[in-house]
Scaffold this active site. Structure first.
Site, PDB file in Angstrom:
ATOM      1  N   ARG A 270     -38.414  -1.593  -2.169  1.00  0.00           N
ATOM      2  CA  ARG A 270     -37.425  -1.578  -1.201  1.00  0.00           C
ATOM      3  C   ARG A 270     -36.248  -0.959  -1.809  1.00  0.00           C
ATOM      4  O   ARG A 270     -35.341  -1.257  -2.885  1.00  0.00           O
ATOM      5  CB  ARG A 270     -37.252  -3.070  -1.274  1.00  0.00           C
ATOM      6  CG  ARG A 270     -36.152  -3.727  -0.340  1.00  0.00           C
ATOM      7  CD  ARG A 270     -35.843  -5.003  -0.724  1.00  0.00           C
ATOM      8  NE  ARG A 270     -34.837  -5.250  -1.983  1.00  0.00           N
ATOM      9  CZ  ARG A 270     -34.667  -6.207  -2.468  1.00  0.00           C
ATOM     10  NH1 ARG A 270     -35.575  -7.476  -2.352  1.00  0.00           N
ATOM     11  NH2 ARG A 270     -33.561  -6.231  -3.618  1.00  0.00           N
ATOM     12  N   HIS A 274     -32.222  -7.117  -0.638  1.00  0.00           N
ATOM     13  CA  HIS A 274     -33.070  -7.861   0.386  1.00  0.00           C
ATOM     14  C   HIS A 274     -32.501  -8.010   1.858  1.00  0.00           C
ATOM     15  O   HIS A 274     -33.253  -7.829   2.590  1.00  0.00           O
ATOM     16  CB  HIS A 274     -33.157  -9.570  -0.210  1.00  0.00           C
ATOM     17  CG  HIS A 274     -33.725 -10.353   0.605  1.00  0.00           C
ATOM     18  ND1 HIS A 274     -35.203 -10.354   0.848  1.00  0.00           N
ATOM     19  CD2 HIS A 274     -33.415 -11.385   1.231  1.00  0.00           C
ATOM     20  CE1 HIS A 274     -35.740 -11.084   1.545  1.00  0.00           C
ATOM     21  NE2 HIS A 274     -34.625 -11.847   2.037  1.00  0.00           N
ATOM     22  N   TYR A 283     -28.765  -7.428  -9.961  1.00  0.00           N
ATOM     23  CA  TYR A 283     -30.223  -7.915 -10.703  1.00  0.00           C
ATOM     24  C   TYR A 283     -31.244  -6.844 -10.983  1.00  0.00           C
ATOM     25  O   TYR A 283     -32.011  -6.730 -11.494  1.00  0.00           O
ATOM     26  CB  TYR A 283     -30.776  -8.936 -10.063  1.00  0.00           C
ATOM     27  CG  TYR A 283     -31.123  -8.978  -8.427  1.00  0.00           C
ATOM     28  CD1 TYR A 283     -32.200  -8.127  -8.044  1.00  0.00           C
ATOM     29  CD2 TYR A 283     -30.299  -9.271  -7.595  1.00  0.00           C
ATOM     30  CE1 TYR A 283     -32.448  -7.539  -6.963  1.00  0.00           C
ATOM     31  CE2 TYR A 283     -30.656  -9.285  -6.305  1.00  0.00           C
ATOM     32  CZ  TYR A 283     -31.691  -8.360  -5.813  1.00  0.00           C
ATOM     33  OH  TYR A 283     -32.044  -8.039  -4.567  1.00  0.00           O
TER      34      TYR A 283
END
Length: 373
Positions: A270, A274, A283
């Site tokens: 990805r 998100h 993160y």
């Protein structure tokens, strides 16, 4: 597919099944026609992958400019979605998760409908779902659910119904690596195995379940190997290799139509956060992202492969880019011209024939709105 090609697609491999390398070089002795792909098919797959990435950029732009309220990016996962979608038979069912944009586009979901949905304009589902939660009955695409994993037992349930009705149909249900940690994943595989449903569970392992890395998701060496416990085949594939994805998904549908459920894990990545409600750089190490973009980008690898076999050239690439930009801009313009769903749509599509008391409530609401205007 040829017998030789089938030998390359084996369940429970230690390394992901891979047909081409990071530079588009063939790693196996095969021809595209061995897996049922013509030159035109290869060009079409490349077009759809580029269209999906360009659609993604437009979706982000619409959100950042305030024309859409929410978006989920698919960049980096174009091969996993487009190539698997290209292998789905026309009469079979699709249960998407959150990042199957390419599957829907390949299936024939109109671009204007996709854009209208994320913009809250009038579309096939009357903007009842939150953005990116697409679905279309006539294409056998079941509306996306927000909770991860709950579409899996639903898909298996349809498989049980197909068996009961003795129909020659199958289902593919998509889920992410995070969804494979849910109870619904276990339930679905248990019922699929026991009742021999014509179901494919396709896991897009993009390395991150929002902010949770795969090393915190499972202790096994991969997700595909979990299929052993359910007595079904599990295929571990390079999800950024469009040829490996297509060939494996095609084989999986042949098995599913023979009442053999299948688990596929497609290793991908990805690129974005998100969703637009997330910030991945808080993160995730940027070096990890850069490695995947430089080494395993699905569109770059497809382009290099097509170049090696004499299909790709710069003129065609420019024409393709212009065509895609024009298609997307026209779809956005048309979507923006559509009205927002009216308040009467709140009452519609619940009953085949609206009961008198519901109709009365609707008319009362519309009267109040008109009087207050």
């Amino acid at each position: 597919m040829t017998e030789k090609t089938l030998d390359y697609i084996k369940p429970f491999t230690d390394e992901p099944i891979r047909f081409i390398g990071s530079e588009g070089e063939p790693l196996l002795d095969f021809k595209p026609e061995d897996i049922g792909l013509s030159e035109e098919d290869l060009k079409t797959l490349y077009y759809y992958m580029k269209l999906t990435r360009a659609f993604d950029r437009k979706g982000m732009f619409l959100t950042r400019s305030g024309k859409a309220l929410f978006y989920v990016e698919v960049a980096g996962q174009e091969a996993a979605t487009v190539a698997s979608g290209y292998a789905i038979p026309e009469n079979d069912w699709i249960f998407p998760a959150h990042r199957e944009h390419g599957v829907l586009i390949v299936r024939g979901y109109p671009l204007v409908e996709l854009f209208a949905q994320i913009m809250g304009r009038m579309e096939v589902n009357k903007a009842r779902q939150m953005p990116v939660h697409w679905g279309m009955r006539k294409l056998r695409i079941i509306t996306i659910s927000s909770p991860v994993g709950n579409q899996l037992p639903q898909a298996v349930g349809i498989g049980m119904a197909i068996n009961y009705l003795k129909r020659d149909e199958a289902i593919i249900a998509y889920v992410g690596d995070g969804g494979s940690s849910t109870g619904d994943f276990h339930t679905a595989l248990t019922f699929a195995s026991v009742f021999k449903t014509p179901t494919i569970i396709f896991v897009q392992n993009n390395q991150w379940a929002i902010s949770v890395p795969t090393k915190r998701q499972y202790g096994s060496k991969n997700i595909a190997i979990k299929a052993i416990a359910y007595g079904i085949d599990g295929y571990y594939i390079d999800g950024n290799d469009f040829l490996a994805v297509y060939a494996t998904t095609k084989l999986a549908f042949e098995k599913a139509h023979n009442k053999e459920p299948v688990l596929i894990e497609a290793m991908t990545y990805r690129y974005g956060s998100h969703s637009t409600a997330d910030q991945a750089d808080r993160y995730r190490d940027i070096k990890e992202l850069e490695y995947w973009q430089k080494t395993w980008d699905p569109i770059k690898r497809a382009k290099l492969y097509l170049q090696r076999i004499g299909i790709w050239n710069e003129k065609w690439e420019r024409e393709l880019d212009e065509q895609i930009e024009d298609e997307l801009n026209k779809a956005i313009d048309e979507a923006e011209k559509r009205p927002e769903p009216g308040p009467e749509t709140t009452f519609e599509d619940v009953y085949a024939q609206m009961p008198w008391h519901i109709k009365e409530e609707m008319e009362e609401l519309l009267k109040e709105i008109n009087e207050g205007a």
